[in-house]
Design a protein around this motif. Structure first.
Motif, PDB file in Angstrom:
ATOM      1  N   PHE A   1       0.828  -1.202   0.000  1.00  0.00           N
ATOM      2  CA  PHE A   1       0.000   0.000   0.000  1.00  0.00           C
ATOM      3  C   PHE A   1       0.870   1.263   0.000  1.00  0.00           C
ATOM      4  CE2 PHE A   1      -3.523  -2.701   1.182  1.00  0.00           C
ATOM      5  CZ  PHE A   1      -4.605  -2.055   0.607  1.00  0.00           C
ATOM      6  N   ARG A   2       1.976   1.202   0.681  1.00  0.00           N
ATOM      7  CA  ARG A   2       2.793   2.418   0.816  1.00  0.00           C
ATOM      8  C   ARG A   2       3.378   2.862  -0.525  1.00  0.00           C
ATOM      9  NH1 ARG A   2       5.815   0.785   4.566  1.00  0.00           N
ATOM     10  NH2 ARG A   2       7.614   0.104   3.322  1.00  0.00           N
ATOM     11  N   THR A   3       3.832   1.923  -1.362  1.00  0.00           N
ATOM     12  CA  THR A   3       4.472   2.287  -2.633  1.00  0.00           C
ATOM     13  C   THR A   3       3.534   3.075  -3.563  1.00  0.00           C
ATOM     14  OG1 THR A   3       5.941   0.373  -2.472  1.00  0.00           O
ATOM     15  CG2 THR A   3       5.667   1.385  -4.654  1.00  0.00           C
ATOM     16  N   PRO A   4       2.338   2.535  -3.886  1.00  0.00           N
ATOM     17  CA  PRO A   4       1.460   3.350  -4.758  1.00  0.00           C
ATOM     18  C   PRO A   4       0.963   4.620  -4.076  1.00  0.00           C
ATOM     19  CG  PRO A   4       0.345   1.373  -4.011  1.00  0.00           C
ATOM     20  CD  PRO A   4       1.773   1.231  -3.614  1.00  0.00           C
ATOM     21  N   LEU A   5       0.728   4.568  -2.780  1.00  0.00           N
ATOM     22  CA  LEU A   5       0.273   5.771  -2.080  1.00  0.00           C
ATOM     23  C   LEU A   5       1.342   6.853  -2.104  1.00  0.00           C
ATOM     24  CD1 LEU A   5      -1.610   4.293   1.003  1.00  0.00           C
ATOM     25  CD2 LEU A   5      -2.607   5.498  -0.944  1.00  0.00           C
ATOM     26  N   THR A   6       2.591   6.423  -1.998  1.00  0.00           N
ATOM     27  CA  THR A   6       3.686   7.406  -2.053  1.00  0.00           C
ATOM     28  C   THR A   6       3.746   8.060  -3.432  1.00  0.00           C
ATOM     29  OG1 THR A   6       4.935   6.136  -0.419  1.00  0.00           O
ATOM     30  CG2 THR A   6       6.168   7.692  -1.780  1.00  0.00           C
ATOM     31  N   VAL A   7       3.567   7.231  -4.467  1.00  0.00           N
ATOM     32  CA  VAL A   7       3.579   7.768  -5.834  1.00  0.00           C
ATOM     33  C   VAL A   7       2.426   8.733  -6.037  1.00  0.00           C
ATOM     34  CG1 VAL A   7       3.369   7.178  -8.285  1.00  0.00           C
ATOM     35  CG2 VAL A   7       4.780   5.765  -6.766  1.00  0.00           C
TER      36      VAL A   7
ATOM     37  N   LEU B   1      -3.376   7.106 -12.003  1.00  0.00           N
ATOM     38  CA  LEU B   1      -4.418   6.146 -12.371  1.00  0.00           C
ATOM     39  C   LEU B   1      -3.876   4.728 -12.319  1.00  0.00           C
ATOM     40  CD1 LEU B   1      -7.262   5.556 -13.415  1.00  0.00           C
ATOM     41  CD2 LEU B   1      -6.382   5.867 -15.754  1.00  0.00           C
ATOM     42  N   SER B   2      -2.639   4.565 -12.795  1.00  0.00           N
ATOM     43  CA  SER B   2      -2.026   3.232 -12.773  1.00  0.00           C
ATOM     44  C   SER B   2      -1.839   2.726 -11.342  1.00  0.00           C
ATOM     45  CB  SER B   2      -0.674   3.278 -13.499  1.00  0.00           C
ATOM     46  OG  SER B   2      -0.012   2.039 -13.397  1.00  0.00           O
ATOM     47  N   GLU B   3      -1.358   3.618 -10.459  1.00  0.00           N
ATOM     48  CA  GLU B   3      -1.154   3.216  -9.066  1.00  0.00           C
ATOM     49  C   GLU B   3      -2.484   2.948  -8.377  1.00  0.00           C
ATOM     50  OE1 GLU B   3       1.611   2.390  -7.794  1.00  0.00           O
ATOM     51  OE2 GLU B   3       2.862   3.078  -9.458  1.00  0.00           O
ATOM     52  N   THR B   4      -3.510   3.725  -8.769  1.00  0.00           N
ATOM     53  CA  THR B   4      -4.835   3.501  -8.186  1.00  0.00           C
ATOM     54  C   THR B   4      -5.380   2.149  -8.613  1.00  0.00           C
ATOM     55  OG1 THR B   4      -5.286   5.887  -8.222  1.00  0.00           O
ATOM     56  CG2 THR B   4      -7.181   4.411  -8.011  1.00  0.00           C
ATOM     57  N   LYS B   5      -5.172   1.787  -9.877  1.00  0.00           N
ATOM     58  CA  LYS B   5      -5.600   0.471 -10.342  1.00  0.00           C
ATOM     59  C   LYS B   5      -4.835  -0.640  -9.615  1.00  0.00           C
ATOM     60  CE  LYS B   5      -7.098   1.839 -14.995  1.00  0.00           C
ATOM     61  NZ  LYS B   5      -6.851   1.704 -16.448  1.00  0.00           N
ATOM     62  N   SER B   6      -3.556  -0.361  -9.384  1.00  0.00           N
ATOM     63  CA  SER B   6      -2.759  -1.348  -8.650  1.00  0.00           C
ATOM     64  C   SER B   6      -3.310  -1.559  -7.237  1.00  0.00           C
ATOM     65  CB  SER B   6      -1.297  -0.883  -8.599  1.00  0.00           C
ATOM     66  OG  SER B   6      -0.508  -1.802  -7.885  1.00  0.00           O
ATOM     67  N   LEU B   7      -3.689  -0.427  -6.582  1.00  0.00           N
ATOM     68  CA  LEU B   7      -4.311  -0.523  -5.254  1.00  0.00           C
ATOM     69  C   LEU B   7      -5.634  -1.252  -5.333  1.00  0.00           C
ATOM     70  CD1 LEU B   7      -3.637   2.988  -3.652  1.00  0.00           C
ATOM     71  CD2 LEU B   7      -2.750   0.792  -2.881  1.00  0.00           C
ATOM     72  N   GLU B   8      -6.405  -0.967  -6.354  1.00  0.00           N
ATOM     73  CA  GLU B   8      -7.710  -1.612  -6.517  1.00  0.00           C
ATOM     74  C   GLU B   8      -7.530  -3.126  -6.707  1.00  0.00           C
ATOM     75  OE1 GLU B   8     -11.709  -1.170  -9.309  1.00  0.00           O
ATOM     76  OE2 GLU B   8      -9.784  -0.400 -10.009  1.00  0.00           O
TER      77      GLU B   8
END
Length: 600
Positions: free
Chosen positions: A386-392, A419-426
């Motif tokens: 979670f931290r990696t995409p949230l940091t981005v 958007l890519s990081e959000t999809k990754s989180l999703e």
């Protein structure tokens, strides 16, 4: 030996009591008879002596001489049934019945006579002092008991001038006493025989139930609690026998209960997964369950010697001595042959607060330690993922908000990144929710008839585009036609997508991935997916099904690490099995076995 029996003691006591009672009563009545006879004879002789004394006293006053009594004395002796002596005031005999006439008393001359009996001297002395006297003795002449009675002869002024002595045997008393003694002896003999017979009878009657109770008690000591005394009487012995029967019944029931409880405890101890060892105060093992051998990597059940050696190597014996001394439990952790073991040592304390031994509980906490580590890793992995995409996302938003990025193409590029990081989180959240539903069993499947070769062909086509980017060829082999499989199409498709996606992702370019489907044993589909990828180290194979497992330790891959965990639960959802083999530099093979059911 017979002297120690109750029968002998009772009979002896009964005989002694009868003997003492008969002797006491017999001797008492013999003595009473003797005393009565003597008393009667004494009274008769006293009365006759008094009469003679009065007669002599009256005539002595008128004549003053005793010669004329010589003829009378013979008659008096006959009438008195005794020998009669008349003495003067000096105690010298004057006239004796049955003797001839002599000189008168008043002349002062001694009358010729036979010597007085020895017992008469004491009587004369008492009589001349003015007292009546009686003497009892045994005469060798008469061979009888004799009585000597003395009465004083007085003048008118009450002066003692002589004495009248009557000496006679108590006729027949010795013979009568002998007869009484003989009768008593005969009675005693008869009473002893009767007492012996009755004593034996009643002692046997008394000891018979005692022997029955003794036999019952001995049988009880041998473990036969079904034995009974068989005593039916209502007396104290019968009550004792009934109490013993009840005791045997209660003991039998209690022993059965104890054996049942012991069996239950033994079964419980034998069935629990923890190892248990009980020791006495000398630290000698009393009981060891089978789980301990497995926990301690022992190929067979522990012997006392092997157990002592291993526990000494672990330093357990010294700790057991300490807990016995301190009466306190202790927990310690030890490493043993690649395992993490937890030892709980406790003293065994009885109702008097005395230590009677000790017990050691051994638990293999290697798995729990691994699961705890897995939990910590899971939290760390989730936090990291979670931290990696949230940091981005945060960095991109800050750059946009600060106005640092103002070019349209840069703004669009930052939007694409977010958007890519959000999809990754999703995708990560979706995988977590999917895994959670699968593990909880709350997910349901939509069963339908599926043609497995067609499903595999569909999956291959979907992933071929991704494989083409790395020039990887996916080849399908095996069944072209197969019976219908009753399963959930979407879930099975998701399952094979996960395996093929991993195969493409972790295979080098220009390699081949083989998908092979076969029907084995007539009722099971086997799907094998073989790649020529980098492979997985053998020590990591047991953990590939764990959540967030990644062979890329640098975490540079874009996967969530949940795919294989989800795939394993999807296989289990369809009552199937999955296995994975791998060699470094040669590739990885996944085999999925699914049971099938013919369509209607």
């Amino acid at each position: 030996m017979i002297k120690k029996t109750i029968a002998f003691k009772l009979t002896s006591g009964f005989v002694v009591i009868v003997l003492i009672a008969m002797l006491t009563i017999g001797l008492f009545f013999i003595q009473m008879f003797r005393q009565y006879t003597f008393n009667s004879k004494e009274q008769v002789l006293l009365e006759r002596a008094r009469s003679i004394s009065e007669l002599i006293s009256e005539n002595q006053q008128s004549s003053g001489q005793m010669q004329r009594y010589g003829g009378l004395m013979k008659a008096l002796g006959t009438l008195a049934e005794a020998k009669v002596w008349l003495t003067d005031d000096k105690g010298n005999p004057a006239v004796i019945s049955g003797m001839g006439m002599g000189r008168g008393m008043g002349l002062g001359n001694t009358f010729s006579s036979e010597p007085l009996p020895a017992e008469a001297q004491k009587v004369i002395t008492n009589v001349l002092s003015g007292q009546e006297s009686i003497s009892r003795n045994f005469s060798s002449v008469y061979n009888e008991a004799t009585l000597t009675v003395g009465v004083p002869i007085r003048e008118s002024d009450q002066k003692v001038i002589g004495a009248v002595l009557l000496h006679a045997p108590v006729t027949g008393i010795t013979e009568t006493l002998d007869k009484a003694t003989n009768m008593l002896a005969i009675s005693l003999l008869a009473a002893l025989m009767l007492a012996t017979g009755l004593g034996i009878f009643y002692s046997l009657l008394f000891t018979r139930p005692l022997k029955a109770m003794n036999r019952t008690a001995i049988e009880m000591t041998r473990g036969n609690y079904a034995t009974r005394t068989g005593i039916k009487s209502e007396d104290e012995l019968g009550q004792l026998g009934s109490s013993l029967d009840q005791l045997a019944s209660k003991l039998g029931f209690t022993i059965d209960q104890l054996f049942q409880e012991k069996g239950k405890i033994s079964d419980i101890i034998a069935s629990i997964s923890e190892g248990i060892v009980a020791f006495d105060l000398e630290l000698v093992p009393l009981s060891v369950n089978g789980a301990l051998s497995e926990i301690m990597n022992q190929p067979q059940l522990y012997s006392n010697e092997a157990l002592k050696k291993d526990f000494e190597d672990l330093g357990i014996y010294g700790l057991l001595e300490g807990i016995i001394k301190d009466k306190k439990s202790l927990q310690i952790f030890k490493d043993w042959k690649g395992k993490k073991l937890k030892f709980t040592l406790s003293p065994i304390i009885d109702n008097q607060n005395e230590v009677t031994g000790s017990v050691a509980l051994v638990q293999d906490i290697s798995e729990s330690e691994r699961l705890e580590q897995l939990r910590r890793d899971f939290v760390a992995n989730v936090s990291h993922e979670f931290r990696t995409p949230l940091t981005v996302i945060k960095g991109s938003l800050e750059a946009l908000m600060d106005g640092t990025i103002d070019q349209a193409q840069d703004v669009e590029r930052y939007h694409q990144r977010m958007l890519s990081e959000t999809k990754s989180l999703e995708r990560l959240v979706g995988d977590l929710l999917e895994l959670s539903r699968l593990q909880s069993g709350k997910i349901s499947i939509h069963k339908e008839e599926i043609h497995l070769p067609s499903l595999l062909s569909d999956v291959i086509k979907s992933l071929q585009t991704l494989a083409d980017k790395k020039e990887i060829e996916i080849v399908y082999q095996g069944l072209s036609d197969a019976p219908a499989l009753i399963a959930d199409y979407d879930r099975l498709r998701q399952l094979f997508v996960i395996f093929l996606d991993n195969a493409v992702k972790y295979s080098p370019s220009s390699t081949v991935i083989t998908v092979e489907a076969t029907l084995i044993k007539g009722n099971t589909f086997e799907v094998k997916i073989q790649d020529q990828g980098y492979g997985i180290p053998g020590e990591e194979l047991p953990y590939v099904w764990d959540r967030f497992y990644k062979s890329d330790k640098s975490r540079q891959s874009k996967g969530t690490g949940l795919g294989l965990a989800i795939a394993k639960h999807l296989v289990q959802l369809h009552k199937g099995q999955v296995s994975l083999t791998s060699e470094l530099g040669k590739g990885t093979a996944v085999m999925v076995h699914l049971p099938w059911i013919l369509g209607n």
